[in-house]
Design an enzyme around this catalytic site. Structure first.
Site, PDB file in Angstrom:
ATOM      1  N   ASP A   1      46.881  28.791  34.767  1.00 32.84           N
ATOM      2  CA  ASP A   1      46.960  30.506  35.475  1.00 32.84           C
ATOM      3  C   ASP A   1      48.826  31.258  35.249  1.00 32.84           C
ATOM      4  O   ASP A   1      48.750  32.105  35.391  1.00 32.84           O
ATOM      5  CB  ASP A   1      46.322  30.413  37.121  1.00 32.84           C
ATOM      6  CG  ASP A   1      47.075  29.292  37.726  1.00 32.84           C
ATOM      7  OD1 ASP A   1      47.840  28.941  36.585  1.00 32.84           O
ATOM      8  OD2 ASP A   1      47.002  29.271  39.379  1.00 32.84           O
TER       9      ASP A   1
ATOM     10  N   ASP B   1      46.357  24.392  34.975  1.00 35.69           N
ATOM     11  CA  ASP B   1      44.651  24.335  35.093  1.00 35.69           C
ATOM     12  C   ASP B   1      44.661  26.772  34.304  1.00 35.69           C
ATOM     13  O   ASP B   1      44.305  27.475  34.308  1.00 35.69           O
ATOM     14  CB  ASP B   1      44.834  25.097  36.616  1.00 35.69           C
ATOM     15  CG  ASP B   1      45.581  25.818  37.034  1.00 35.69           C
ATOM     16  OD1 ASP B   1      46.102  25.722  37.120  1.00 35.69           O
ATOM     17  OD2 ASP B   1      44.728  26.178  38.223  1.00 35.69           O
TER      18      ASP B   1
ATOM     19  N   SER C   1      47.123  22.037  39.495  1.00 38.16           N
ATOM     20  CA  SER C   1      47.333  23.053  38.584  1.00 38.16           C
ATOM     21  C   SER C   1      48.270  21.949  38.149  1.00 38.16           C
ATOM     22  O   SER C   1      48.366  21.463  36.859  1.00 38.16           O
ATOM     23  CB  SER C   1      47.955  23.815  39.586  1.00 38.16           C
ATOM     24  OG  SER C   1      49.340  24.767  38.901  1.00 38.16           O
TER      25      SER C   1
ATOM     26  N   ASP D   1      50.054  26.870  32.668  1.00 35.88           N
ATOM     27  CA  ASP D   1      50.211  25.520  33.222  1.00 35.88           C
ATOM     28  C   ASP D   1      49.234  24.527  33.034  1.00 35.88           C
ATOM     29  O   ASP D   1      48.272  25.356  32.876  1.00 35.88           O
ATOM     30  CB  ASP D   1      50.877  25.525  34.566  1.00 35.88           C
ATOM     31  CG  ASP D   1      49.499  26.326  35.296  1.00 35.88           C
ATOM     32  OD1 ASP D   1      48.863  26.987  34.805  1.00 35.88           O
ATOM     33  OD2 ASP D   1      49.349  26.317  36.624  1.00 35.88           O
TER      34      ASP D   1
HETATM   35 MG    MG Z   1      48.086  26.454  38.365  1.00 35.41          MG
END
Ligand code: MG
Length: 448
Positions: free
Chosen positions: A241, A239, A96, A237
């Site tokens: 999400d 990744d 992440s 961010d």
């Molecule tokens: Mg994330």
């Protein structure tokens, strides 16, 4: 028993505590947990991700289970495709917003949501006992090419594309060198937006503004919104999400603010709904819910807690104060592209610009801070802070409630060696004072 899972999947520093051997053992455990295939595997833009993906697939294939690999996608895309393309489970390789030396594994259940805390314990039990399935046949790995298209098409179907297109919005996308670079620009183009991009090259060292969108590293986004006279800006961010928005005047909105605004919009169209959010998000959501005959369910901090509760209660909205927003009609997970589409839908149905929309929200002030400390130190801090005459909620760390809209919450981070302090107040001055007071308290406990 030692713990494998943090707040958000299994993470570590690649080559240190997150070695190829470790990844292999984790994946044998996950294969044993899923116990059938095929498993959908995807990864973020970190430099170690494609290497880890090979180990993930090989380990799972070695016990007879097939893998299909999507390549580089945002986490919510992998999650949606796991559900929609009927996979037995999914594995996302990502850390992440952690610094570039980290990587991680996030297991996804066949319903498209991270596996539950209860299932995490099952996987841990298999891992520590090395209780792996075996098979005299090997599985195979092949490509899955449909993930991105399936994901984007569903997002478009959940908003009013014609209405959005007619507005010809101008949007600045700060992709943070992360995984939304493969989906968010495509989505915005499909919705007829003129886009300006920042940090659009995928780079696992995150040379732009780093993998975590924080108000202090989004000055470029703010400047770009002003310079290009955009309707709004959005930062994702690593990744893809989480989303942090910037209004048309260049103001960076807290995750709470944008979530409250989107919640108000969604609830006005869908009254009598359920909203799930963590204990550390603003109390204003209860007021908005009440106006729309809806109910708020509070959980421990962590997107898994929110997502699983949403799935259980069929909630339409879920959110976290850090910019994680979940739209239940699409999937019960945080989703940067879906959230961007919802913001476009909101503006297309409003006569106001984003800054004026924000001004319609009930006034509240929230802020968070952090202090470096070990797990043992944070337990000591929480135990000390609990001893107060104010009302205390001990569900997650300690939340000290002075009254409905004035509180402080202190909890150990599940992903880093830090203790986090969250606070809400009805004035900026009171909020700053509260945070300073509790930060000092924590530091003095650490010095004892
Ligand atoms: Mg994330």
């Amino acid at each position: 028993m030692a713990k494998l899972f943090g707040t958000n999947g299994i993470r570590g520093k690649f080559g240190e505590d997150f070695t190829l051997d470790f990844v292999s053992d984790v994946c044998l455990s996950l294969a044993s947990f899923f116990n059938k295939g095929p498993i959908l595997v995807g990864y973020d833009g970190r430099e170690s991700s494609p290497i880890i993906a090979k180990i993930v697939c090989s380990s799972i294939n070695s016990v007879g289970i097939d893998c299909h690999i999507t390549g580089l996608v945002p986490t919510p895309c992998l999650e949606y495709a796991t559900k929609n393309l009927s996979y037995a489970g999914g594995i996302m390789i990502t850390a992440s917003h952690n610094p570039s030396e980290y990587n991680g594994i996030k297991p996804v259940f066949h319903d498209g949501v991270e596996i539950s805390r209860k299932d995490e314990l099952l996987v841990e039990d298999i891992f520590f006992k090395k209780n792996w399935i075996s098979n005299n046949k090997f599985g195979h790995t092949k490509k899955e090419e449909r993930a991105i298209e399936t994901y984007i098409n569903d997002i478009v179907s959940k908003v009013d594309p014609e209405k959005i297109r007619s507005q010809k919005f101008k949007v600045v996308l700060d992709l943070g060198n992360g995984a939304q670079a493969v989906t968010a620009p495509k989505l915005c183009q499909k919705l007829g937006c003129e886009i300006v991009t920042l940090n659009e090259e995928i780079d696992g060292t995150f040379p732009g503004r780093g993998p975590e969108p924080l108000p202090e590293n989004l000055q470029d986004l703010s400047d770009k919104v002003m310079e290009s006279k955009a309707d709004f800006g959005v930062a994702f961010d690593g990744d893809g999400d989480r989303t942090i928005f910037c209004d048309n005047n260049g103001n960076i909105l807290s995750g709470d603010k944008s979530a409250l605004l989107l919640s108000k919009y969604i609830l006005e169209k869908n009254p009598k709904s359920k909203i799930v959010t963590c204990l550390n998000s603003a109390s204003t959501i209860e007021k908005i819910a009440e106006k729309n005959s809806s109910t708020v369910i509070r959980t421990k901090v962590g997107s898994v807690e929110v997502s699983r509760e949403m799935a259980l209660t069929n909630a339409i909205i879920g959110f976290e104060e850090n910019g994680g927003f979940m739209y239940g009609l699409h999937n019960y997970v945080r989703d940067g592209a879906m959230t961007t589409a919802l913001m476009l839908d909101l503006l297309a149905n409003s006569t106001l610009n984003l800054s004026d929309e924000v001004a319609t929200l009930p006034k509240t002030f929230t802020k968070k801070d952090k202090v470096q400390c070990t797990k043992e130190e944070s337990s000591k801090i929480i135990d000390t802070l609990k001893k107060t005459n104010y009302r205390v909620d001990e569900t997650d760390g300690v939340k000290i409630i002075f009254n409905e809209s004035n509180w402080v919450m202190v909890r150990q981070s599940g992903t880093e060696p830090i203790i986090r302090i969250y606070a809400e107040s009805d004035s900026q001055e009171k909020l700053d004072d509260l945070l300073t007071e509790y930060k000092e308290k924590i530091k003095s406990i650490l010095c004892r």
